[in-house]
Motif scaffolding. Sequence first.
Motif, PDB file in Angstrom:
ATOM      1  N   PHE B  19       0.843  -1.188   0.000  1.00  0.00           N
ATOM      2  CA  PHE B  19       0.000   0.000   0.000  1.00  0.00           C
ATOM      3  C   PHE B  19       0.876   1.234   0.000  1.00  0.00           C
ATOM      4  CE2 PHE B  19      -2.288  -3.464   2.001  1.00  0.00           C
ATOM      5  CZ  PHE B  19      -3.407  -3.508   1.195  1.00  0.00           C
ATOM      6  N   LYS B  20       0.283   2.358  -0.410  1.00  0.00           N
ATOM      7  CA  LYS B  20       1.058   3.599  -0.441  1.00  0.00           C
ATOM      8  C   LYS B  20       0.204   4.742   0.113  1.00  0.00           C
ATOM      9  CE  LYS B  20      -0.236   4.584  -5.194  1.00  0.00           C
ATOM     10  NZ  LYS B  20       0.134   4.824  -6.562  1.00  0.00           N
ATOM     11  N   GLU B  21       0.783   5.920   0.098  1.00  0.00           N
ATOM     12  CA  GLU B  21       0.100   7.108   0.630  1.00  0.00           C
ATOM     13  C   GLU B  21      -0.454   6.834   2.012  1.00  0.00           C
ATOM     14  OE1 GLU B  21      -2.674   8.728  -2.250  1.00  0.00           O
ATOM     15  OE2 GLU B  21      -1.249   8.266  -3.853  1.00  0.00           O
ATOM     16  N   ASP B  22       0.466   6.539   2.929  1.00  0.00           N
ATOM     17  CA  ASP B  22       0.050   6.321   4.301  1.00  0.00           C
ATOM     18  C   ASP B  22      -0.935   5.143   4.421  1.00  0.00           C
ATOM     19  OD1 ASP B  22       0.665   7.145   6.758  1.00  0.00           O
ATOM     20  OD2 ASP B  22      -0.876   8.709   6.899  1.00  0.00           O
ATOM     21  N   THR B 209     -22.384   5.103  -2.818  1.00  0.00           N
ATOM     22  CA  THR B 209     -21.614   4.046  -2.180  1.00  0.00           C
ATOM     23  C   THR B 209     -22.006   4.053  -0.708  1.00  0.00           C
ATOM     24  OG1 THR B 209     -19.794   5.512  -1.625  1.00  0.00           O
ATOM     25  CG2 THR B 209     -19.641   4.372  -3.734  1.00  0.00           C
ATOM     26  N   LEU B 210     -22.036   2.875  -0.127  1.00  0.00           N
ATOM     27  CA  LEU B 210     -22.428   2.775   1.274  1.00  0.00           C
ATOM     28  C   LEU B 210     -21.231   2.546   2.188  1.00  0.00           C
ATOM     29  CD1 LEU B 210     -25.599   0.501   0.862  1.00  0.00           C
ATOM     30  CD2 LEU B 210     -25.467   2.996   0.867  1.00  0.00           C
ATOM     31  N   THR B 211     -20.114   2.186   1.569  1.00  0.00           N
ATOM     32  CA  THR B 211     -18.909   1.951   2.379  1.00  0.00           C
ATOM     33  C   THR B 211     -17.721   2.653   1.733  1.00  0.00           C
ATOM     34  OG1 THR B 211     -18.356  -0.047   1.159  1.00  0.00           O
ATOM     35  CG2 THR B 211     -19.687  -0.345   3.139  1.00  0.00           C
ATOM     36  N   GLU B 212     -16.675   2.785   2.538  1.00  0.00           N
ATOM     37  CA  GLU B 212     -15.494   3.491   2.053  1.00  0.00           C
ATOM     38  C   GLU B 212     -14.276   2.938   2.776  1.00  0.00           C
ATOM     39  OE1 GLU B 212     -16.616   7.829   1.539  1.00  0.00           O
ATOM     40  OE2 GLU B 212     -14.815   7.934   2.798  1.00  0.00           O
ATOM     41  N   TYR B 213     -13.183   2.717   2.060  1.00  0.00           N
ATOM     42  CA  TYR B 213     -11.979   2.231   2.738  1.00  0.00           C
ATOM     43  C   TYR B 213     -11.242   3.394   3.385  1.00  0.00           C
ATOM     44  CZ  TYR B 213     -12.690  -2.374   0.947  1.00  0.00           C
ATOM     45  OH  TYR B 213     -13.225  -3.607   0.706  1.00  0.00           O
ATOM     46  N   GLU B 214     -10.954   3.238   4.663  1.00  0.00           N
ATOM     47  CA  GLU B 214     -10.221   4.275   5.380  1.00  0.00           C
ATOM     48  C   GLU B 214      -8.722   4.063   5.163  1.00  0.00           C
ATOM     49  OE1 GLU B 214     -12.024   6.496   6.717  1.00  0.00           O
ATOM     50  OE2 GLU B 214     -10.592   7.691   7.883  1.00  0.00           O
ATOM     51  N   ASN B 215      -8.249   2.884   5.478  1.00  0.00           N
ATOM     52  CA  ASN B 215      -6.846   2.541   5.230  1.00  0.00           C
ATOM     53  C   ASN B 215      -6.655   1.033   5.290  1.00  0.00           C
ATOM     54  OD1 ASN B 215      -6.736   1.798   7.960  1.00  0.00           O
ATOM     55  ND2 ASN B 215      -6.150   3.879   8.552  1.00  0.00           N
ATOM     56  N   PHE B 216      -5.424   0.620   5.000  1.00  0.00           N
ATOM     57  CA  PHE B 216      -5.113  -0.814   4.955  1.00  0.00           C
ATOM     58  C   PHE B 216      -3.971  -1.124   5.917  1.00  0.00           C
ATOM     59  CE2 PHE B 216      -6.897   0.432   0.901  1.00  0.00           C
ATOM     60  CZ  PHE B 216      -7.830  -0.567   0.661  1.00  0.00           C
ATOM     61  N   GLU B 217      -3.874  -2.348   6.337  1.00  0.00           N
ATOM     62  CA  GLU B 217      -2.704  -2.757   7.112  1.00  0.00           C
ATOM     63  C   GLU B 217      -2.261  -4.156   6.717  1.00  0.00           C
ATOM     64  OE1 GLU B 217      -4.189  -3.477  11.322  1.00  0.00           O
ATOM     65  OE2 GLU B 217      -5.229  -1.587  10.891  1.00  0.00           O
ATOM     66  N   MET B 218      -0.989  -4.403   6.947  1.00  0.00           N
ATOM     67  CA  MET B 218      -0.466  -5.731   6.669  1.00  0.00           C
ATOM     68  C   MET B 218      -0.537  -6.533   7.971  1.00  0.00           C
ATOM     69  SD  MET B 218       0.123  -5.526   3.532  1.00  0.00           S
ATOM     70  CE  MET B 218       0.894  -7.132   3.254  1.00  0.00           C
ATOM     71  N   PRO B 219      -0.673  -7.832   7.867  1.00  0.00           N
ATOM     72  CA  PRO B 219      -0.672  -8.631   9.098  1.00  0.00           C
ATOM     73  C   PRO B 219       0.656  -8.447   9.835  1.00  0.00           C
ATOM     74  CG  PRO B 219      -1.092  -9.989   7.147  1.00  0.00           C
ATOM     75  CD  PRO B 219      -0.747  -8.638   6.660  1.00  0.00           C
ATOM     76  N   PRO B 220       0.638  -8.467  11.164  1.00  0.00           N
ATOM     77  CA  PRO B 220       1.886  -8.297  11.896  1.00  0.00           C
ATOM     78  C   PRO B 220       2.857  -9.421  11.557  1.00  0.00           C
ATOM     79  CG  PRO B 220       0.119  -9.040  13.352  1.00  0.00           C
ATOM     80  CD  PRO B 220      -0.508  -8.727  12.034  1.00  0.00           C
ATOM     81  N   PRO B 221       4.160  -9.124  11.545  1.00  0.00           N
ATOM     82  CA  PRO B 221       5.123 -10.179  11.207  1.00  0.00           C
ATOM     83  C   PRO B 221       5.095 -11.294  12.246  1.00  0.00           C
ATOM     84  CG  PRO B 221       6.242  -8.188  11.969  1.00  0.00           C
ATOM     85  CD  PRO B 221       4.804  -7.851  11.871  1.00  0.00           C
ATOM     86  N   LYS B 222       5.280 -12.470  11.769  1.00  0.00           N
ATOM     87  CA  LYS B 222       5.245 -13.618  12.671  1.00  0.00           C
ATOM     88  C   LYS B 222       6.591 -13.797  13.361  1.00  0.00           C
ATOM     89  CE  LYS B 222       2.351 -17.407  12.633  1.00  0.00           C
ATOM     90  NZ  LYS B 222       1.445 -18.392  12.132  1.00  0.00           N
TER      91      LYS B 222
END
Lengths: 324, 247, 380
Positions: B19-22, B209-222
Amino acid sequence: MSVLVYTENWDGKFKKLSFELVSYAKAIADQLNTEAVAVSIGNVEEDELKKLGNYGAKKIFNVQDEKLKNLANQPYAKIIAQVAEKEDANVLVFANNFTGKAVAPRVSVKLKAGLAGGVIELPSSLDPFMVKRKVFTNKAFANIKIKSEKKVLTLFQNSFEIKETENAASIENFTPEFSDADFRTEVKEVNKVTGKILLTDAEIVVSGGRGMKSPEKWEPLEELAEVLGGATACSRPVSDEGWRPHEEHVGQTGKIIAPNLYIALGISGAIQHLGGVSSSKIIVAVNTDKDAPIFEAADYGIVGDVHKILPQFIEAVKEVKAEG
Amino acid sequence: MKILVCISNVPDTTTKIKFKEDNKVFDTTGVQWIINPWDELALTRALELKEGSGGKIEKVSVALVGDKSSEPTIRKALAIGADDAFRVDTDPGDSFYVATQLKEIAKDYDIVLCGIESSDYTSSAVGGMLSEMLEWPSVSSVSRLNIEGDDVSIRREIDGGQEIVSSQMPFVGIVQKGIALEPRIPAMRGIMMARKKPLNVLEPIEAETLTEYENFEMPPPKAAVKLVDEENVKELVELLKNEAKAI
Amino acid sequence: MNFNFTEEQEMIRQAARDFAQRELIKDVIERDEKAIFPTQHVKMLKELGFLGMMVDPAYGGGGMDTLSYVLAMEEISKVDSSVAVIMSVHNSLVCYGIEKWGTEEQKEKYLKIMASGEKIGAFLLSEPEAGSDATSQRTMAEDKGDHYLVNGTKNWITNANCGEIYILIAQTHPEKKHHGINAFIVDKETTGISLAPHEDKMGMRSSDTHSVMFSDVKIPKENRIGEDGFGFKFAMKILEGGRIGIAAQALGIAGGALERSIQYSKERKAFGKLISQHQAIAFKLSDMAVKIEAGKNFTYKAAWLKDEGQQYGVAGAMAKQYCADMAMEVTTDAVQIHGGYGYVKEYHVERLMREAKLTQIYEGTSEIQKIVISRALLKD
């Protein structure tokens, strides 16, 4: 206002998943200072329905009708929407399984409610309504905002802790309004696998890859699954080769599972495979190649030949189980 | 009889997600785009049905909501064998928005097929929403689809088994793996013919639209894997019991 | 200059890639080891339209440009060069030769069935004593008035067995030296043609390579291509185009070796880290990528020149020489990166290395390419 949860039954019984859903709905209801209400469609005995109360459902709508024996998306959605309207539900909770995926989107249109599929946590905020869900076939998470007044969520299995509460539920028989015109599909035949633990239900999954060498060598794997009380699965190459049935294929384009324990035997762990199993709580890998990517994803591992290790594994499980 | 297959343009399944832009936007740098694998299987089955129908199924169309950059994906669908295509020229927004756009196209068809999910935003919602908007029956998790005369016979996957379901037409089938053996590779003839097949570009209709993505995250490293010696399998089992509490 | 592929070229590349990675990869090691002819895969080549892909649609071909063909060859060669060479001989030598220089009757009779892939073509130029030196053809095609009578032996013939339509190069007027050479379309079923046993090759072991013997074979007059004595020029012209196909093949072999090396070096650990994190390996990968990129520029440009109707002889020779030598270097490096695993069959790179070697030899050795290039440079 209320939180409505649809609790599917399997031959008149609920299972862990149902209680997880009710616990989740109850927790959201607590956040909203309101009550969790469940709706059940199909023949479920009162004693069984009452169980939902133990996890926080205040009221249970019981919908029984011979016509509703099998899932039909259109009338099911209609009924759930009717209950939602009656109870003024503003959050609806479904499982993110076959049934939930079939019905929730239809309900969402009926209520003009934004849908978040595969959520894994409680909402992080209520206004705006923000919830975390899986995206990119489980390779990432997204925080999604639902802007509509009503919200539909499907909960990713095994992501919320089941909580029992002191609570007695009232059961209300609900007579929905529907007509024959709503039944435009008909179930002709049901083929259920009986006596076997379902892959998607299993707490423990024992899975084999190409490293198992040949389809004739699956017996010890099956035995390990049996002594652990788990289900068996396989990687894509194995199902593609026809070594194992397609139903066993776990991975990005196969089944996506999230058991407590996933044991990968002779699976190298291609990115597509990990996409389908990475939500497992504990991953154990056995592989001859110490550099196989599966070890990056695993919590525990043994570097070695699966067929040498399996007999010892089975014995050790038996011993540990016997020790109690 | 006419079949519409709804397709979406998604990153290749081997894509490393970034992902980009924060973490607000999916980073498409270097991404290879493909037809969503479930949609591609749906299309494959639709074409098989058409070929085996002796002319009864006169047309298989595809529809996609997306900007011009998704056209290679549509051309591929045409090269594989779809007769014509529709592209609603707008950003896909959310499932509700996409279903609203598709409804306008779908209403003229007898059978609409959608993949059970898309490998990007994975909402598993468009097909179900579309069927409700059309007020058509829908069958989900379809792993086999046959048409004999006017009878539609469907095998649907359920927890722990399968059901054979019949449906009236028109209907929406939401398909999953098994519906077709393997997606088709376009032949040179198909690629050549795809040049001439109609790709209709439509303006979007007004919808919300009824929903909107705020941001994304990656799963924490194992944490690093704990290796146990192959001579000491018992130790592993004890760890699973006492430390991981998994058995 | 536009370096972008068209949407269609990209789709063809992807189709070839899917075919290679999904179908050809299965059992490729076994096919190579046991020299099993890829019957099923040739059928798939036909169904997908890769056989005859450049032929004018008027004759039932795919009507694709040379660059599309290059991209397809490249992707297929990443996995299985035996299949690629079957495709290359059929397309760039036989179909192209008949389409470009054949009569309308010849095209109707032979090109159509080849453009659909129904029949496969073979190109018979080399002889036991005329490999690189194609001027000294010993196979004789005597002019008997209404037919030619052919006697002699052709060597190293790809598709000799699976191919049903041959283009034969033979001498008619020895006194005129190479100006006396003719080219003919020959039906393999003609009386007097026989095959020697399958050659047991170092690489590309599953393509069928044989010597072909001609004993009093009668060829109808109307099967001669072009004017009397056009054969040598014809063969040379065809090889000009063929080189682009072999350059693409070498490019694919190198590309396949690089793809496998990148994957391997990101999985394999040594001294506590992935080998890709060791500079010795990372730099090797970098060198391989630079060479392949250069090879792409050579090859795509040659293809582009051909599509533009410009002279491409020297560009094709440069592409073939560079890519063949480069593929040999890159595959050798790939084996080195894989260490011991590189030396066993399971990891494919040793096979790619064996395949690379042939690209330096056939359709004009690297040395022959240098002759072509230097002659062009030194021409007054």
